[in-house]
Scaffold this motif. Structure first.
Motif, mmCIF file in Angstrom:
data_model
loop_
_atom_site.group_PDB
_atom_site.id
_atom_site.type_symbol
_atom_site.label_atom_id
_atom_site.label_comp_id
_atom_site.label_asym_id
_atom_site.label_seq_id
_atom_site.Cartn_x
_atom_site.Cartn_y
_atom_site.Cartn_z
ATOM 1 N N LEU B 133 -10.875 126.955 32.477
ATOM 2 C CA LEU B 133 -11.604 128.125 32.247
ATOM 3 C C LEU B 133 -11.613 128.394 30.800
ATOM 4 N N ALA B 134 -10.567 127.950 29.755
ATOM 5 C CA ALA B 134 -10.529 128.061 28.571
ATOM 6 C C ALA B 134 -11.797 126.867 28.048
ATOM 7 N N MET B 135 -11.832 125.770 28.620
ATOM 8 C CA MET B 135 -12.866 124.826 28.199
ATOM 9 C C MET B 135 -14.253 125.265 28.374
ATOM 10 N N ILE B 136 -14.512 126.012 29.436
ATOM 11 C CA ILE B 136 -15.664 126.227 29.726
ATOM 12 C C ILE B 136 -16.067 127.590 28.767
ATOM 13 N N ALA B 137 -15.226 128.372 28.564
ATOM 14 C CA ALA B 137 -15.354 129.450 27.319
ATOM 15 C C ALA B 137 -15.610 128.791 26.158
ATOM 16 N N PHE B 138 -14.820 127.706 25.550
ATOM 17 C CA PHE B 138 -14.847 126.802 24.368
ATOM 18 C C PHE B 138 -16.493 126.486 24.283
ATOM 19 N N ILE B 172 -10.127 125.195 7.972
ATOM 20 C CA ILE B 172 -9.471 126.364 8.693
ATOM 21 C C ILE B 172 -10.184 126.843 9.941
ATOM 22 N N GLU B 173 -11.491 127.053 9.618
ATOM 23 C CA GLU B 173 -12.325 127.628 10.761
ATOM 24 C C GLU B 173 -12.174 126.676 11.864
ATOM 25 N N LEU B 174 -12.409 125.126 11.434
ATOM 26 C CA LEU B 174 -12.454 124.411 12.631
ATOM 27 C C LEU B 174 -11.245 124.111 13.332
ATOM 28 N N VAL B 175 -10.007 124.228 12.710
ATOM 29 C CA VAL B 175 -8.605 123.983 13.371
ATOM 30 C C VAL B 175 -8.510 125.291 14.271
ATOM 31 N N SER B 176 -9.047 126.462 13.677
ATOM 32 C CA SER B 176 -8.694 127.697 14.502
ATOM 33 C C SER B 176 -9.510 127.822 15.698
ATOM 34 N N ASN B 177 -10.743 127.109 15.326
ATOM 35 C CA ASN B 177 -11.632 126.979 16.689
ATOM 36 C C ASN B 177 -11.138 126.264 17.638
ATOM 37 N N LEU B 178 -10.613 125.097 17.393
ATOM 38 C CA LEU B 178 -9.961 124.217 18.243
ATOM 39 C C LEU B 178 -8.727 124.853 18.892
ATOM 40 N N GLY B 179 -7.965 125.582 18.313
ATOM 41 C CA GLY B 179 -7.069 126.263 18.709
ATOM 42 C C GLY B 179 -7.030 127.112 19.752
ATOM 43 N N ARG B 180 -8.236 127.693 19.742
ATOM 44 C CA ARG B 180 -8.608 128.631 20.675
ATOM 45 C C ARG B 180 -8.473 128.272 22.009
ATOM 46 N N LEU B 181 -8.820 127.052 22.456
ATOM 47 C CA LEU B 181 -8.583 126.273 23.684
ATOM 48 C C LEU B 181 -7.045 126.552 24.001
ATOM 49 N N ILE B 182 -5.917 126.158 23.082
ATOM 50 C CA ILE B 182 -4.668 126.323 23.346
ATOM 51 C C ILE B 182 -4.361 127.995 23.634
ATOM 52 N N SER B 183 -4.735 128.740 22.707
ATOM 53 C CA SER B 183 -4.417 130.263 22.792
ATOM 54 C C SER B 183 -5.160 130.939 24.004
ATOM 55 N N PHE B 184 -6.308 130.386 24.260
ATOM 56 C CA PHE B 184 -6.835 130.773 25.402
ATOM 57 C C PHE B 184 -6.183 130.715 26.815
ATOM 58 N N SER B 185 -5.821 129.501 27.016
ATOM 59 C CA SER B 185 -5.335 129.130 28.218
ATOM 60 C C SER B 185 -3.852 129.539 28.179
ATOM 61 N N VAL B 228 -9.105 140.546 28.641
ATOM 62 C CA VAL B 228 -8.784 139.988 27.128
ATOM 63 C C VAL B 228 -9.639 138.688 27.231
ATOM 64 N N PHE B 229 -9.399 137.889 28.406
ATOM 65 C CA PHE B 229 -10.194 136.651 28.574
ATOM 66 C C PHE B 229 -11.846 137.040 28.272
ATOM 67 N N ALA B 230 -11.988 137.949 29.031
ATOM 68 C CA ALA B 230 -13.672 138.295 28.999
ATOM 69 C C ALA B 230 -14.001 138.538 27.627
ATOM 70 N N MET B 231 -13.269 139.408 27.065
ATOM 71 C CA MET B 231 -13.645 140.231 25.896
ATOM 72 C C MET B 231 -13.573 139.153 24.636
ATOM 73 N N LEU B 232 -12.563 138.234 24.727
ATOM 74 C CA LEU B 232 -12.394 137.355 23.556
ATOM 75 C C LEU B 232 -13.445 136.253 23.760
#
Lengths: 148, 248
Positions: B133-138, B172-185, B228-232
């Motif tokens: 789901l995180a990948m789909i969102a990403f 930093i943006e790039l790393v935090s963007n990729l980090g979303r995958l982990i934080s989301f899931s 939270v998942f939907a809103m993020l």
């Protein structure tokens, strides 16, 4: 990393399967739920908008009808007034004409009667003058015969 | 038979079809899908211009969601475009989190080589589902960013060669963007899995009495996590379509 993945049971087969599951849910809900519901909402919006517009139209129509009716009644009133006044005028004129005619006719009748009476009187006078003359002649004759 | 608490971090594999693993969380995902799609199908057929209570409620929720999304995305067209995705995330995750504690889920299972394998396990307690789901969102977020801004402008958010500070900020943006995958899931997985473990533990502290209110609370948490998942996802889409700093 490999250890982490196996600890959480990450398997690309399952990842794909779950992604496909979500995709199916997304597509199915879009076609069965979101689109129909949003369509119905849009339709209702249109119906309500049309209703409001119609009501507005009816209101303006009613207002114009009211003013139109008022104008009609007003003109009818003034017209009726004019007709009555006109009738009154005509009637009074007729009355005056009739009176005048009656007066002139009465006057003519009186004049005729007077003339006739005068004529008759004159005739009577003439007649009596002739009679007096004839009687005078007769009397004179009698006198003369007695003398003779 | 085991004594004590058994906590299994990964979804148990019940079998395989042509080498394709079938786990209990996969079966549960199908059950949730069947409920959702079945409801949507029959509800979608019963729609009318004069709504009943249920229809009025759902319409109210949709209207509110689209109004909110329009405010966030500053475009009604975009809000309507992304509404199915955001709403589906909420409904799918929310429903599976709420029915997590229903009787039979986790308690009905098979004995396999002196090991108990539950037949059903809420997919949000399986990292495979939350990561998918995180990948789909990403991917939705990144693709939207590229589609709205163009590839080079979007890439310019992350690779900034105008100044050293800009370059570091971009990284930093790039790393935090990729980090979303982990934080989301892990956010979804951790919340729901921890809730399950907590209910399990509470059953040992005060059996029969403590787990019930906790289950109610965990259902609430489950709905909050779905939201939270939907809103993020919504907020990250907004961030992705925002013009890069200093571009105007």
């Amino acid at each position: 990393m490999q250890q982490l993945l196996s600890a959480f049971g990450i398997d690309w087969h399952l990842l794909i399967a779950q992604a496909v599951n979500f995709a199916i849910v997304l597509v199915a809900l879009t076609y069965f739920l979101y689109k129909p519901v949003l369509n119905v909402m849009q339709q209702r919006k249109e119906v309500v908008a049309k209703g409001v517009e119609d009501a507005k139209l009816a209101e303006t129509k009613l207002a114009t009808a009211d003013s139109e009716a008022k104008v009609l009644v007003d003109t009818a009133e003034t017209e009726a007034e004019g007709i009555v006044a006109n009738a009154r005028e005509v009637a009074s004129a007729e009355k005056a004409r009739l009176l005048k005619e009656a007066e002139t006719r009465a006057a003519a009748v009186t004049r005729d009667a007077e003339a006739q009476a005068k004529e008759m009187a004159a005739q009577a006078l003439r007649n009596s003058e002739q009679e007096v003359a004839r009687l005078a002649i007769l009397a004179a004759e009698k006198v003369m015969r007695a003398k003779a | 038979m085991h004594e004590g608490i058994t906590v299994v971090l990964k979804a148990e594999q019940l079998g395989s079809v042509f080498g394709f693993p079938i786990t209990n969380s996969l079966i549960m995902a199908w059950v949730v899908m069947a409920i959702l799609i079945g409801f949507a199908y029959f509800f979608g057929k019963s729609l009318s211009l004069v709504p009943g209570k249920l229809q009025a409620g759902i319409e109210w929720a949709f209207e509110g969601a689209i109004t909110y999304m329009t405010e966030v995305l500053e475009s009604e067209k975009l809000a309507r475009k992304f509404f199915p995705l955001i709403a589906s995330i909420f409904f799918f995750v929310g429903l599976m989190n709420v029915i997590e504690f229903f009787p039979g889920i986790g308690s009905i299972g098979l004995w396999h080589a002196s090991e108990f394998l539950p037949l059903l396990r809420t997919p949000s307690t399986d990292l495979n589902f939350t990561l998918a789901l995180a990948m789909i969102a990403f991917f939705t977020i990144e693709v939207t960013g590229i589609a709205m801004l163009g590839f080079f402008r979007y890439a310019g958010k992350y690779v900034n060669l105008h100044s050293p500070i800009g370059f570091v900020v971009g990284l930093i943006e790039l790393v935090s963007n990729l980090g979303r995958l982990i934080s989301f899931s892990f956010r979804l997985f951790g919340n729901i899995f921890a809730g399950e473990v907590m209910v399990l533990v509470a059953g040992y502290f005060l059996p029969y009495f403590l787990p019930a209110p906790l289950m109610g609370f965990e259902m609430f948490i489950g709905l909050v996590q779905a939201l939270v998942f939907a809103m993020l996802t919504l907020f990250f889409i907004k961030l992705a379509i925002a013009a890069p700093e200093g571009a105007h």
